[in-house]
Design a protein around this motif. Structure first.
Motif, PDB file in Angstrom:
ATOM      1  N   HIS A 140     -60.469  -8.872  42.786  1.00 22.25           N
ATOM      2  CA  HIS A 140     -61.057  -9.670  43.425  1.00 22.25           C
ATOM      3  C   HIS A 140     -61.962  -9.583  41.975  1.00 22.25           C
ATOM      4  CE1 HIS A 140     -62.073  -8.362  47.264  1.00 22.25           C
ATOM      5  NE2 HIS A 140     -62.204  -9.797  47.726  1.00 22.25           N
ATOM      6  N   GLN A 141     -60.827  -9.879  40.482  1.00 18.83           N
ATOM      7  CA  GLN A 141     -61.438 -10.946  39.607  1.00 18.83           C
ATOM      8  C   GLN A 141     -61.490 -12.358  39.326  1.00 18.83           C
ATOM      9  OE1 GLN A 141     -57.577  -9.627  37.192  1.00 18.83           O
ATOM     10  NE2 GLN A 141     -58.858  -7.156  36.460  1.00 18.83           N
ATOM     11  N   CYS A 142     -62.223 -13.150  39.003  1.00 19.03           N
ATOM     12  CA  CYS A 142     -62.223 -14.342  38.912  1.00 19.03           C
ATOM     13  C   CYS A 142     -61.045 -14.605  38.112  1.00 19.03           C
ATOM     14  CB  CYS A 142     -63.457 -14.570  38.082  1.00 19.03           C
ATOM     15  SG  CYS A 142     -63.766 -16.507  37.891  1.00 19.03           S
ATOM     16  N   ARG A 143     -60.673 -16.090  38.758  1.00 19.07           N
ATOM     17  CA  ARG A 143     -59.197 -16.300  38.423  1.00 19.07           C
ATOM     18  C   ARG A 143     -59.453 -17.390  37.761  1.00 19.07           C
ATOM     19  NH1 ARG A 143     -55.645 -18.063  43.358  1.00 19.07           N
ATOM     20  NH2 ARG A 143     -57.146 -17.318  44.848  1.00 19.07           N
ATOM     21  N   HIS A 144     -60.280 -18.265  38.174  1.00 15.95           N
ATOM     22  CA  HIS A 144     -61.049 -19.089  36.502  1.00 15.95           C
ATOM     23  C   HIS A 144     -61.531 -18.358  35.306  1.00 15.95           C
ATOM     24  CE1 HIS A 144     -62.749 -23.453  35.867  1.00 15.95           C
ATOM     25  NE2 HIS A 144     -63.290 -22.152  34.555  1.00 15.95           N
TER      26      HIS A 144
END
Length: 381
Positions: free
Chosen positions: A248-252
């Motif tokens: 759930h790391q922020c891809r952006h």
């Protein structure tokens, strides 16, 4: 040779907020809900016009993320988000795209959030900052602790993927109060948390009238508490201020930190794009009315600058060393067209100070280096 990234992130700036907080140095403009309603449609039409101009530059790429930031994007009507997303979807597959909406608890409308989910937004970032009413008042947030909790409940109903933004080092904040904030945030089982140290930035009201904030030693103790409690709750501290549950790391934001390309749309938005072995930065005019006027005149590529090759090592490392797991040397070469060996002499002091670790594949900050990132960057200058 710089490798043009196959992917790109899209940042969309929505500049209005009900009340500008005294610590905020973002490009935000106060406006009532009624005022936003009178401005939003023309502004979103301008966003679409700007994107349509730039899309030829990225037509062969995959849009991995879209991030609606502000300001307070949740002030905008769902139908206009749908209009913008539909315009992008005409030429790009968004079926696997992370689409994030920033929202403030004080602007939560339950029926809106169901609409946001239905039209394809799949991640929400809630600006909580604190669950303590005294601290919320000192930060001049427009929501209460109870409203923050209710907002999280609403978001959880419609979104599986959500982030909570919190701050530490607040005026007169105690360790006990910080502990309570951390515990409360964790109790909602978010899959992502962002914990920011309050910094007093120029051009803010806090800078002009400085509040009493914890000392550097106290702030370090607070950071240590955040790191310890989130680690105990199985959050991965993957970036300076970001913590995530598995997958759930922020891809952006990961795209930013790995020196990827991104297209910024809207008033004051920034872009970084690779084209024909060169990397350019662009930024739009900050004033929303002037932005609309410039786009109407087809005045694109405002404030475009080429990043000189000699600046690329520092630009890359300034971003990538925020990642606690570091980066591959191959990524460095692809994004800069250079070899990491070329800057080894400047990295040497950081190795001697036990701030950096490397093996044959990666370079990353040590546990100590994560806490002293500015020292690493100072060594590079």
């Amino acid at each position: 040779m710089i490798t043009t990234p196959q992917s790109v992130g899209v940042y969309v700036h929505l500049p209005w907020c009900i009340h500008k907080c005294p610590y905020c140095d973002f490009n935000s403009h106060e406006a009532s809900q009624e005022k936003v309603r009178s401005l939003e449609e023309e502004y979103v039409d301008t966003l679409i016009e700007e994107f349509n101009f730039y899309q030829d530059l990225i037509k062969e790429r995959i849009i991995t993320s879209i991030f609606f930031g502000g300001g307070t994007p949740s002030l905008i009507s769902p139908k206009l988000f749908e209009k913008f997303i539909t315009a992008i979807h005409k030429n790009f597959d968004l079926s696997k795209t992370e689409i994030t909406l920033e929202a403030n608890p004080g602007t939560i409308d339950i029926k809106y959030f169901q609409s946001y989910a239905d039209l394809g937004i799949n991640r929400v970032s809630l600006g909580i900052q604190s669950f303590n009413d005294n601290h919320l008042q000192s930060l001049e947030r427009i929501h209460s602790s109870e409203e923050a909790k209710q907002a999280i409940v609403v978001v959880k109903k419609y979104f599986k993927n959500f982030n909570l933004d919190l701050m530490f080092g607040l005026p007169n904040q105690s360790l006990a109060e910080l502990t309570e904030d951390i515990d409360t945030a964790i109790s909602f089982n978010p899959n992502h948390l962002s914990f920011y140290h309050l910094t007093i930035e120029p051009q803010t009201r806090f800078f002009k009238s400085k509040p009493e904030i914890p000392s550097d030693d106290d702030a370090y103790e607070m950071l240590s508490l955040v790191l310890k409690q989130l680690k105990n709750s199985h959050f991965d501290h993957y970036e300076t201020s970001a913590f995530a549950q598995p997958d759930h790391q922020c891809r952006h934001n990961l795209n930013y930190w790995t020196f990827g390309d991104y297209l910024g749309i809207g008033a004051g938005a920034h872009s970084k794009l690779t084209h024909e072995n060169e990397i350019f930065r662009m930024d739009n005019t900050k004033n929303p009315k002037q932005y609309i006027t410039e786009v109407a005149k087809q005045n694109f590529f405002p404030n475009k600058t080429l990043i000189p090759q000699q600046d690329l090592p520092f630009e890359f490392l300034m971003n990538a060393l925020r990642l606690t797991h570091g980066f591959t040397k191959e990524t460095y070469s692809q994004r800069t067209g250079l070899s990491l060996d070329d800057v080894k002499s400047k990295l040497h002091p950081s190795f001697q100070q036990d701030l950096l670790y490397e093996d044959h594949e990666i370079l990353k900050p040590t546990e100590k280096g994560v806490l002293f990132l500015n020292e690493i960057l100072h060594n590079l200058i």
